[in-house]
Each structure stands twice: as structure tokens, then as C-alpha cells.
Design a protein around this motif. Structure first.
Motif, PDB file in Angstrom:
ATOM      1  N   ILE A 207     -35.779 -16.839   2.776  1.00  0.00           N
ATOM      2  CA  ILE A 207     -34.462 -17.385   2.437  1.00  0.00           C
ATOM      3  C   ILE A 207     -34.172 -18.580   3.347  1.00  0.00           C
ATOM      4  CG2 ILE A 207     -31.995 -16.857   2.301  1.00  0.00           C
ATOM      5  CD1 ILE A 207     -32.837 -13.857   2.057  1.00  0.00           C
ATOM      6  N   ILE A 208     -33.726 -19.680   2.763  1.00  0.00           N
ATOM      7  CA  ILE A 208     -33.446 -20.900   3.528  1.00  0.00           C
ATOM      8  C   ILE A 208     -31.944 -21.028   3.791  1.00  0.00           C
ATOM      9  CG2 ILE A 208     -33.625 -23.420   3.610  1.00  0.00           C
ATOM     10  CD1 ILE A 208     -36.319 -21.988   3.713  1.00  0.00           C
ATOM     11  N   VAL A 209     -31.590 -21.196   5.068  1.00  0.00           N
ATOM     12  CA  VAL A 209     -30.197 -21.457   5.453  1.00  0.00           C
ATOM     13  C   VAL A 209     -30.173 -22.727   6.300  1.00  0.00           C
ATOM     14  CG1 VAL A 209     -29.368 -19.089   5.335  1.00  0.00           C
ATOM     15  CG2 VAL A 209     -30.434 -19.886   7.431  1.00  0.00           C
ATOM     16  N   SER A 210     -29.079 -23.478   6.187  1.00  0.00           N
ATOM     17  CA  SER A 210     -29.000 -24.742   6.933  1.00  0.00           C
ATOM     18  C   SER A 210     -27.556 -25.107   7.224  1.00  0.00           C
ATOM     19  CB  SER A 210     -29.670 -25.879   6.144  1.00  0.00           C
ATOM     20  OG  SER A 210     -29.006 -26.087   4.907  1.00  0.00           O
ATOM     21  N   LYS A 211     -27.401 -26.012   8.179  1.00  0.00           N
ATOM     22  CA  LYS A 211     -26.067 -26.477   8.557  1.00  0.00           C
ATOM     23  C   LYS A 211     -26.110 -27.948   8.946  1.00  0.00           C
ATOM     24  CE  LYS A 211     -22.128 -25.666  11.630  1.00  0.00           C
ATOM     25  NZ  LYS A 211     -21.887 -27.122  11.705  1.00  0.00           N
ATOM     26  N   GLU A 212     -25.143 -28.717   8.444  1.00  0.00           N
ATOM     27  CA  GLU A 212     -24.929 -30.092   8.881  1.00  0.00           C
ATOM     28  C   GLU A 212     -23.717 -30.132   9.803  1.00  0.00           C
ATOM     29  OE1 GLU A 212     -24.741 -32.923   5.606  1.00  0.00           O
ATOM     30  OE2 GLU A 212     -25.921 -31.535   4.368  1.00  0.00           O
ATOM     31  N   SER A 214     -20.222 -30.666  11.266  1.00  0.00           N
ATOM     32  CA  SER A 214     -18.864 -30.680  10.685  1.00  0.00           C
ATOM     33  C   SER A 214     -18.791 -30.029   9.303  1.00  0.00           C
ATOM     34  CB  SER A 214     -18.310 -32.114  10.607  1.00  0.00           C
ATOM     35  OG  SER A 214     -18.280 -32.705  11.893  1.00  0.00           O
ATOM     36  N   LYS A 215     -19.839 -29.316   8.906  1.00  0.00           N
ATOM     37  CA  LYS A 215     -19.831 -28.594   7.636  1.00  0.00           C
ATOM     38  C   LYS A 215     -20.168 -27.120   7.881  1.00  0.00           C
ATOM     39  CE  LYS A 215     -21.088 -32.437   4.567  1.00  0.00           C
ATOM     40  NZ  LYS A 215     -22.040 -32.887   3.505  1.00  0.00           N
ATOM     41  N   GLN A 216     -19.795 -26.283   6.926  1.00  0.00           N
ATOM     42  CA  GLN A 216     -20.122 -24.867   7.011  1.00  0.00           C
ATOM     43  C   GLN A 216     -21.591 -24.643   6.662  1.00  0.00           C
ATOM     44  OE1 GLN A 216     -18.180 -22.205   8.056  1.00  0.00           O
ATOM     45  NE2 GLN A 216     -16.868 -23.903   8.721  1.00  0.00           N
ATOM     46  N   PRO A 217     -22.220 -23.633   7.238  1.00  0.00           N
ATOM     47  CA  PRO A 217     -23.606 -23.324   6.885  1.00  0.00           C
ATOM     48  C   PRO A 217     -23.709 -22.904   5.429  1.00  0.00           C
ATOM     49  CG  PRO A 217     -22.871 -22.022   8.774  1.00  0.00           C
ATOM     50  CD  PRO A 217     -21.671 -22.711   8.233  1.00  0.00           C
ATOM     51  N   ILE A 218     -24.873 -23.128   4.852  1.00  0.00           N
ATOM     52  CA  ILE A 218     -25.091 -22.730   3.466  1.00  0.00           C
ATOM     53  C   ILE A 218     -26.406 -21.972   3.351  1.00  0.00           C
ATOM     54  CG2 ILE A 218     -23.756 -24.631   2.477  1.00  0.00           C
ATOM     55  CD1 ILE A 218     -26.432 -26.031   1.863  1.00  0.00           C
ATOM     56  N   CYS A 219     -26.484 -21.137   2.324  1.00  0.00           N
ATOM     57  CA  CYS A 219     -27.712 -20.419   1.989  1.00  0.00           C
ATOM     58  C   CYS A 219     -28.172 -20.905   0.620  1.00  0.00           C
ATOM     59  CB  CYS A 219     -27.455 -18.911   1.945  1.00  0.00           C
ATOM     60  SG  CYS A 219     -28.831 -17.936   1.273  1.00  0.00           S
ATOM     61  N   HIS A 220     -29.428 -21.296   0.516  1.00  0.00           N
ATOM     62  CA  HIS A 220     -29.949 -21.680  -0.790  1.00  0.00           C
ATOM     63  C   HIS A 220     -29.938 -20.448  -1.688  1.00  0.00           C
ATOM     64  CE1 HIS A 220     -32.056 -24.118  -3.672  1.00  0.00           C
ATOM     65  NE2 HIS A 220     -33.010 -23.216  -3.780  1.00  0.00           N
ATOM     66  N   PRO A 221     -29.411 -20.551  -2.900  1.00  0.00           N
ATOM     67  CA  PRO A 221     -29.194 -19.361  -3.736  1.00  0.00           C
ATOM     68  C   PRO A 221     -30.458 -18.735  -4.328  1.00  0.00           C
ATOM     69  CG  PRO A 221     -28.559 -21.345  -4.916  1.00  0.00           C
ATOM     70  CD  PRO A 221     -28.845 -21.768  -3.514  1.00  0.00           C
ATOM     71  N   VAL A 222     -31.590 -19.410  -4.167  1.00  0.00           N
ATOM     72  CA  VAL A 222     -32.850 -18.886  -4.698  1.00  0.00           C
ATOM     73  C   VAL A 222     -33.813 -18.665  -3.539  1.00  0.00           C
ATOM     74  CG1 VAL A 222     -34.794 -19.283  -6.254  1.00  0.00           C
ATOM     75  CG2 VAL A 222     -32.512 -20.085  -6.885  1.00  0.00           C
ATOM     76  N   ALA A 223     -34.414 -17.489  -3.484  1.00  0.00           N
ATOM     77  CA  ALA A 223     -35.376 -17.165  -2.432  1.00  0.00           C
ATOM     78  C   ALA A 223     -36.795 -17.269  -2.962  1.00  0.00           C
ATOM     79  CB  ALA A 223     -35.126 -15.747  -1.905  1.00  0.00           C
ATOM     80  N   LEU A 224     -37.733 -17.376  -2.042  1.00  0.00           N
ATOM     81  CA  LEU A 224     -39.145 -17.296  -2.365  1.00  0.00           C
ATOM     82  C   LEU A 224     -39.590 -15.858  -2.138  1.00  0.00           C
ATOM     83  CD1 LEU A 224     -41.849 -18.937  -2.963  1.00  0.00           C
ATOM     84  CD2 LEU A 224     -42.187 -18.863  -0.480  1.00  0.00           C
ATOM     85  N   ALA A 225     -40.056 -15.202  -3.183  1.00  0.00           N
ATOM     86  CA  ALA A 225     -40.581 -13.846  -3.048  1.00  0.00           C
ATOM     87  C   ALA A 225     -42.093 -13.925  -2.906  1.00  0.00           C
ATOM     88  CB  ALA A 225     -40.204 -13.001  -4.256  1.00  0.00           C
ATOM     89  N   GLN A 252     -26.649 -13.646   0.112  1.00  0.00           N
ATOM     90  CA  GLN A 252     -26.400 -15.022   0.567  1.00  0.00           C
ATOM     91  C   GLN A 252     -25.418 -15.026   1.741  1.00  0.00           C
ATOM     92  OE1 GLN A 252     -25.693 -18.108  -2.459  1.00  0.00           O
ATOM     93  NE2 GLN A 252     -26.407 -16.663  -4.016  1.00  0.00           N
ATOM     94  N   GLY A 253     -24.379 -14.207   1.629  1.00  0.00           N
ATOM     95  CA  GLY A 253     -23.385 -14.140   2.700  1.00  0.00           C
ATOM     96  C   GLY A 253     -23.972 -13.623   3.999  1.00  0.00           C
ATOM     97  N   LEU A 254     -24.811 -12.595   3.913  1.00  0.00           N
ATOM     98  CA  LEU A 254     -25.468 -12.068   5.108  1.00  0.00           C
ATOM     99  C   LEU A 254     -26.407 -13.100   5.717  1.00  0.00           C
ATOM    100  CD1 LEU A 254     -26.301  -8.400   4.032  1.00  0.00           C
ATOM    101  CD2 LEU A 254     -24.701  -9.103   5.829  1.00  0.00           C
ATOM    102  N   ALA A 255     -27.116 -13.839   4.863  1.00  0.00           N
ATOM    103  CA  ALA A 255     -28.047 -14.857   5.360  1.00  0.00           C
ATOM    104  C   ALA A 255     -27.306 -15.941   6.141  1.00  0.00           C
ATOM    105  CB  ALA A 255     -28.824 -15.466   4.196  1.00  0.00           C
ATOM    106  N   VAL A 256     -26.146 -16.338   5.648  1.00  0.00           N
ATOM    107  CA  VAL A 256     -25.336 -17.330   6.373  1.00  0.00           C
ATOM    108  C   VAL A 256     -24.921 -16.781   7.738  1.00  0.00           C
ATOM    109  CG1 VAL A 256     -23.091 -18.502   6.398  1.00  0.00           C
ATOM    110  CG2 VAL A 256     -24.522 -18.589   4.348  1.00  0.00           C
ATOM    111  N   LYS A 257     -24.533 -15.499   7.782  1.00  0.00           N
ATOM    112  CA  LYS A 257     -24.158 -14.891   9.060  1.00  0.00           C
ATOM    113  C   LYS A 257     -25.348 -14.842  10.017  1.00  0.00           C
ATOM    114  CE  LYS A 257     -20.354 -12.027   7.307  1.00  0.00           C
ATOM    115  NZ  LYS A 257     -19.880 -10.635   7.071  1.00  0.00           N
ATOM    116  N   CYS A 258     -26.548 -14.584   9.478  1.00  0.00           N
ATOM    117  CA  CYS A 258     -27.754 -14.604  10.320  1.00  0.00           C
ATOM    118  C   CYS A 258     -27.975 -16.006  10.881  1.00  0.00           C
ATOM    119  CB  CYS A 258     -28.976 -14.176   9.511  1.00  0.00           C
ATOM    120  SG  CYS A 258     -29.037 -12.419   9.113  1.00  0.00           S
ATOM    121  N   GLY A 259     -27.770 -17.016  10.040  1.00  0.00           N
ATOM    122  CA  GLY A 259     -27.900 -18.389  10.504  1.00  0.00           C
ATOM    123  C   GLY A 259     -26.933 -18.693  11.635  1.00  0.00           C
TER     124      GLY A 259
END
Length: 390
Positions: A207-212, A214-225, A252-259
Motif C-alpha cells: 500500500i502506498i501512502v504519501s504526504k506533501e 502543508s497537505k494531509q497524507p493520502i493513501c492510494h486507493p488501490v494496492a498491489l497484491a 485506507q484510513g489505517l494506512a494513513v495513520k501508519c504513515g
């Protein structure tokens, strides 16, 4: 001031970052970080390669995307550049955490994230006394691990990658042998890291998560299985197949918290999180049906594998990339691919409350499978995160 791309050697991911930057109109400065000499002294700072002075290159950049593939080298690079006042994707504090599986899990645990039960014993399998005697610690380590985890125990090199050195022990005899083999090394500096066996069926998730800034972190909605039955490890380096999987909002919400747990108060970052779904017996189809479809999918994926090994990528990356994209598109259009993808998505949805996060990668490989299967070109959040720090 510019954005730098630091690397040891230009592999597919780095060539992909260069190509993406070109398409986005972003100028990059390329920074080698292998056969160079970094020299410091009183009022002295020099960076040179054989026959070339790179000092001004290091001084003039403002933001650096750190793509050194060696974990240790990546930490050195990040710290060196931060001392010079540069911004790094990812910062050295993040690299330090992600270097270690146990440190990563400690940060996730501290924020209450779901993780597999994991035990760290800060003791090596053996010690040597001053008079040359060898003290065997394996029995005590084994007793501690069985006391904390139980019978089925996975031992992992704390700083390992690609599934290397990961072993599963199902009885005390096997556990003693596995502990004995887990000697101090560059991928396991000290002690033993062990983990419970998660009943994840035949797949895990990247799962890919990222942050720029002054912006909130985001989780890409599609994972690689990563999927396969050949081994309890589902790493793609072990020959497993790959599928795209839509993530439920809860994951997705948990992944953002992990980030956030790993990124802490840093302005910008990019991670790949590895996660497993503790399926147990909650399966919607039987194993034999899945195995039959995986075997059919593997036939089409063999074309992808052949192109991935094609060394034409070294002298004509764009042409090679075009062939790769076509091969992946054909693979994803097959009926077996769609069937397996649907099985995984249904299973993830049915077990979405049983997700556990077990690792984070601060420099993920992405150009081939994550980009073309999961639909996320990680070069884009890398470049946007870097731009946000200018």
C-alpha cells in the motif's frame, strides 16, 4: 536551487523518475552516491569522483529524493545532506526507523495500529568469552520465543528485504536450528526478531501512502497484491504473481495513520506499507480453484517476466518501457487475472477488520509492478513531495 535525485546506480525506478520528471517539466540534478569521496576537515568540505568535483552539485541543490538502494548507504546520504541544510525525501529519522522491522513496528504499536505479535530478543545465538569459550544462547532464545509467540514462529532478519533469510519454525528443534543460522550480519545487526504466523491465505498487500508539505497524507486507493501458494512468503522476488486490489475505506484510513506514525512531524514523505489480512478460515472459494487460476495467469505473466529481463532497457529505456506496458496490459486483460483479482478483493472486504501492518519501505521499487498493476507511479508523489519543500 533545484531538486536532486540521489542514487547508487540508475536502475528502472530511477530511469522512471527521470522520465516522469521530463514529462512533468521538472528539472532534476543527478547525484551519484557510490564511487565518490566525501571529505571533511576544519573549514573543508569536498565531494569528488575520479576526475570530477561534485562539491558545488551537493551545495546547490535544495531538496533531494534519496534513492540509494542500500539501507545503510541511504541513512548516510540522508544524514550528510541534512547536515548541509538540505531537505530529504525521506528524512534520516524516517530512514533510521524503516531500516529496522522492529523499530517500524514499535512506532506503529505506539499509535495503536494493528500489527502481528512480534518479539525482539537482544541477544545473538552465541557469544565468545575473553578466554575463547563459546556460550550457546539458542536454547534460552528459543524458550523466550515459544513463551511469547507459541509453536509456529517466523524469524526475520531485522533489516532484510525481498524475503531473504525469513524462515518458519513449527517445532523447537527447527527453531533452534533457525536461531543458530541467524547470525549477526548487515541485514541482522544484533539479536533475533520473531513474529507470529498470520493466516493470510495466498496473498499480501503493498500500500502506498504519501504526504506533501502543508497537505494531509493520502493513501492510494488501490494496492498491489502479491499472490502465490509456493511459500508462506509472498514476495514477488520469490516468483509470485501480482494483482490490483481496491482497498476498503477502513484500510485506507489505517494506512494513513501508519504513515503519520512513521512520518511524525516531517513535512513530506513517501512510504510503501506491507500488510497482511488475517483470513483464518474465512475464504470465499477453495484453494484448488485459486491454484488452478493462478497457474493459468502465470502463463501470460511469463511474457512480462521475459521483458523484465530484457537488457535493451539499459540502452533504450523508453522503447523497453513501451513493451513492458503492453505486456502488463495484456496480462491484466486475461480472464484468470480478473478471477483472482475478484477473489482477493472479495476476501479483503470480508476480512477488512483483520488487517495487520508488518513493514514499511522508505525506498520502494515501483516502476514495473506497482505502477502498471496498482496504477500508482510512485515517481509522481516523490516529485510532488520534493516540489512542495522548495
Amino acid at each position: 536551487m533545484s531538486i536532486g535525485l540521489l542514487y547508487e546506480r540508475s536502475e528502472n525506478d530511477e530511469n522512471g523518475i527521470k522520465l516522469t520528471a521530463e514529462q512533468l517539466g521538472i528539472d532534476l540534478t543527478f547525484i551519484p552516491f557510490r564511487k565518490i569521496a566525501i571529505t571533511i576537515g576544519t573549514n573543508i568540505f569536498n565531494v569528488t569522483s575520479k576526475g570530477k568535483n561534485l562539491t558545488d552539485t551537493f551545495k546547490d541543490i535544495k531538496v533531494v529524493m534519496n534513492r540509494a538502494q542500500s539501507k545503510n548507504r541511504r541513512i548516510y546520504a540522508a544524514h550528510t545532506l541534512e547536515v548541509l541544510g538540505k531537505k530529504i525525501i525521506n528524512p534520516s529519522a524516517i530512514e533510521f526507523t524503516c531500516y529496522s522491522k522492529f523499530r517500524t513496528l514499535m512506532e506503529l504499536w505506539a499509535l495503536g495500529m494493528p500489527i502481528p505479535k512480534t518479539t525482539y530478543v537482544p541477544c545473538d545465538p552465541s557469544d565468545k568469552t575473553k578466554d575463547g569459550r563459546v556460550i550457546r544462547n539458542e536454547p534460552d532464545i528459543a524458550d523466550l520465543l515459544r513463551q511469547e509467540i507459541g509453536r509456529s514462529i517466523i524469524i526475520k532478519p531485522d533489516a532484510g528485504t525481498h524475503g531473504k533469510g525469513i524462515v518458519l519454525s513449527k517445532d523447537r528443534h527447527a527453531l533452534l536450528n533457525d536461531i543458530q543460522k541467524t547470525v549477526p550480519s548487515i541485514i541482522n545487526p544484533v539479536g533475533i526478531v520473531a513474529q507470529e504466523l498470520i493466516q493470510k491465505w495466498f496473498y499480501d498487500l503493498r500500500i502506498i501512502v504519501s504526504k506533501e508539505k502543508s497537505k494531509q497524507p493520502i493513501c492510494h486507493p488501490v494496492a498491489l497484491a502479491r499472490a502465490g501458494f509456493a511459500d508462506f512468503r509472498t514476495n514477488t522476488f520469490l516468483g509470485n504473481l501480482v494483482f490490483d486490489v481496491k482497498l476498503p475505506q477502513s484500510i485506507q484510513g489505517l494506512a494513513v495513520k501508519c504513515g503519520k506514525a512513521l512520518g511524525k512531524n516531517h513535512d513530506a514523505w513517501v512510504f510503501a506499507l506491507d500488510a497482511m489480512v488475517n483470513v483464518g478460515e474465512n475464504k470465499q472459494v477453495d484453494d484448488e480453484t485459486v491454484k488452478a487460476e493462478l497457474q493459468k495467469a502465470a502463463e501470460t505473466f511469463s511474457v512480462v517476466s521475459k521483458i523484465k529481463k530484457d537488457e535493451s532497457r539499459l540502452h533504450d529505456f523508453k522503447a523497453w518501457n513501451s513493451k513492458l506496458e503492453t505486456a502488463f496490459k495484456n496480462y491484466m486483460s486475461t480472464e484468470p487475472y480478473t478471477k483472482i483479482k475478484n477473489v482477493i478483493e472479495e476476501n479483503v472486504q470480508a476480512n477488512h477488520t483483520n488487517i495487520v501492518f508488518h513493514e514499511a519501505n522508505s525506498c520502494p521499487e515501483f516502476w514495473e509492478q506497482t505502477r502498471l498493476i496498482a496504477g500508482i507511479n510512485v515517481a509522481v508523489p516523490l516529485l510532488k513531495s520534493a516540489q512542495s519543500l522548495l
